[in-house]
Every structure is written in structure tokens, then in C-alpha cells.
Enzyme design. Sequence first.
Site, PDB file in Angstrom:
ATOM      1  CG  HIS A 239      -1.688  -1.251   1.421  1.00  0.00           C
ATOM      2  ND1 HIS A 239      -2.766  -1.569   0.635  1.00  0.00           N
ATOM      3  CD2 HIS A 239      -1.537  -2.279   2.303  1.00  0.00           C
ATOM      4  CE1 HIS A 239      -3.265  -2.739   1.028  1.00  0.00           C
ATOM      5  NE2 HIS A 239      -2.528  -3.201   2.025  1.00  0.00           N
TER       6      HIS A 239
HETATM    7  O1  RIB Z   1      -3.964  -0.326   5.507  1.00  0.00           O
HETATM    8  C1  RIB Z   1      -2.647  -0.338   5.045  1.00  0.00           C
HETATM    9  C2  RIB Z   1      -1.801   0.654   5.793  1.00  0.00           C
HETATM   10  O2  RIB Z   1      -1.781   0.312   7.190  1.00  0.00           O
HETATM   11  C3  RIB Z   1      -0.325   0.645   5.348  1.00  0.00           C
HETATM   12  O3  RIB Z   1       0.199   1.928   5.453  1.00  0.00           O
HETATM   13  C4  RIB Z   1       0.318  -0.267   6.358  1.00  0.00           C
HETATM   14  O4  RIB Z   1       1.710  -0.002   6.523  1.00  0.00           O
HETATM   15  C5  RIB Z   1      -0.419   0.107   7.606  1.00  0.00           C
HETATM   16  O5  RIB Z   1       0.138   1.320   8.110  1.00  0.00           O
END
Ligand code: RIB
Length: 310
Positions: A239
Site C-alpha cells: 500500500h
Molecule cells: O492499511 C494499510 C496501511 O496500514 C499501510 O500503510 C500499512 O503499513 C499500515 O500502516
Amino acid sequence: MARKVIIDVDPGIDDAMALCMALSNPELDVLAVTAVGGNVAPAQATRNVQAIIEQLDPSRWPRLGAASEPDNRLAVDRRSLYGADGLGGAGFVVAERQHLLPSEKVICDQVRDAPHSVTLIALGPLTNIARAFLRDPELPSLVGRIVIMGGTVAGPGNITPAAEFNMYCDPIAAQTVFRSLSTKTLIPLDVTNRIELSYDLFNRLPSESTRVGRLMRKLLPAAFRGYRQQFGLEGIHVHDSVTLAAVVHPELFTMKSMAGDVETQGELTAGATVFDRRRVPAWRHNMEVAVDVQRDAVVEAILHDLCAVE
Ligand code: RIB
Ligand code: CA
């Protein structure tokens, strides 16, 4: 002229991967890397930021910010995904450094030093950003843009049925940032979940003679284990790297102006991001949201940017 950025992270192996991309990219001037609690507790997040920067030892070290306990954190446990230390048990020994300034102060100082020209890249809960805005009420109008990984538009959450992790961890902070007068871009799960890196990633990493190559080979196996054990996937979502790609390669994303807010009270919906998608919206548009992505091109961009090591 390299783009000035501050990267706020809760490492987390996907945060670490995004930092590898950013610190290897000559187009980015990483002014600061600020730690925030999320994937791990604040003190661990601070240690992980120090460890990652020490392992990468970039030619120009960014300022580091220390995470602190949020005022309104919702209880959540993400250790199963990235391990108890958030970095897959890498066990890095971190040099005890002099007292680090709080992340929100580093953000305020850096933005004040370069008004209207800093991009804040928020890859964790929005605790630090909200605190910086409360510390310096003019800051929202002095930040160039905030690019946020988090939330969902139409898809399900990932930490509850309704909420994405970063928003869920500190929904009051998220609502503060969403309602601020800053210029915002949101990269939601609807888009980041469409990018999945396979084991082929290991054949595409920089060589072990590079710092990025060594660090990624040390961290990524735990991420693949976590995704297999928790989701039954033979690949990983990245992500934060997708969000960094949206900063460096915006042409690969389709953006839409939208009106969004964050639920802070709901028993079942705390942390949910809500967008006014009625035929005749009543809410004022307050951000641009990624609604589509050139998936294959983003995967190639991530792998290219990972390999652009000095
Ligand atoms: O939902 C995904 C996010 O939550 C990403 O940034 C992961 O590292 C956590 O922080
Ligand atoms: Ca993160």
C-alpha cells in the site's frame, strides 16, 4: 529541482519498502522521515525508522522525528502481519542517538522552512499530521500537498469490515486532517489492493551488494509469510509503495475530486471514511481521490524505483 517531501511512517515492512524507493530517487529531496505508531507501538516505530535509515545510510540523511502515544488510539494488533517488531524480526541494533524531536515538531519546522513547497506523504495513522496542524494552525495552508495512504471509497476495510487500518488507528486525527484546509490526495485501499507483488519480486530486487537489496531481502520474506498465513495469498500488498508511486508517477493514476470525512464514533464503523457520492452531493469537495490505476505500469514503476539505488 528535486521535490521536497516529508514521509510519515509506521514501519511496517511496506513502509520500509516505500522509504527504500524514496531515498533512492534523485527526484525526491526527503527532508524528514517522521515515525508514528500504527503497525507497531510508537517507540518501536521510532526505533524502526532509525534502523531503516541506518541500514540505507543515504548520501543526505533526512531529519528524523520520534513518535509518541496518540491521544485517541483504538486498540489494534498488527504484529501477525509484520512480526512483533514490525520488521519481521530483523533484529537491527539501533545506535542510541541523541534525543530526537517529536515528529509533529519536525513536520512544523520543515514546512515553516519551505512554505507551500513541501509534500507530506502520510503512510501511517494521521496522528502526527493532526498534531502538527493543532500545534501550528497556519500549517494546513503552508503545506504544498498531503498525499495520504488510507481509507476506502466503496470497498471493505482491512482492519474492520468498515475501516482501513491507518484511519482506524486514530480516527479523530484522520477527521482533523480530512476537515483541514490543506490540499489533500487520498490513495485508498480500493486502489492499493489492486497491486499485488509476487515472489518474482525477489528476482527483480537490486543486488545484495546494494543497501536496498540487502534490506529488502532481509525484510520481505516475513511479509510474504504474513500475507500467506493471514490472507492465504501467495503475494503481498504494498500500500505504501503504491502511494509513493502516486507522488512520483501521478500520470499512472486516475484522480477524482470528492468530499470525504471520517466516522469517529460508530461501534461498528469507527475509522470508516465516508464520501458524499449522492447524485446531488451536499458536502464540499475537500480532496482528490485515486479511483483507478494502471496496475502493471505501477508494478514496473515500483520495481524500477527500488532499483534506482545510488
Ligand atoms: O492499511 C494499510 C496501511 O496500514 C499501510 O500503510 C500499512 O503499513 C499500515 O500502516
Ligand atoms: Ca504504513
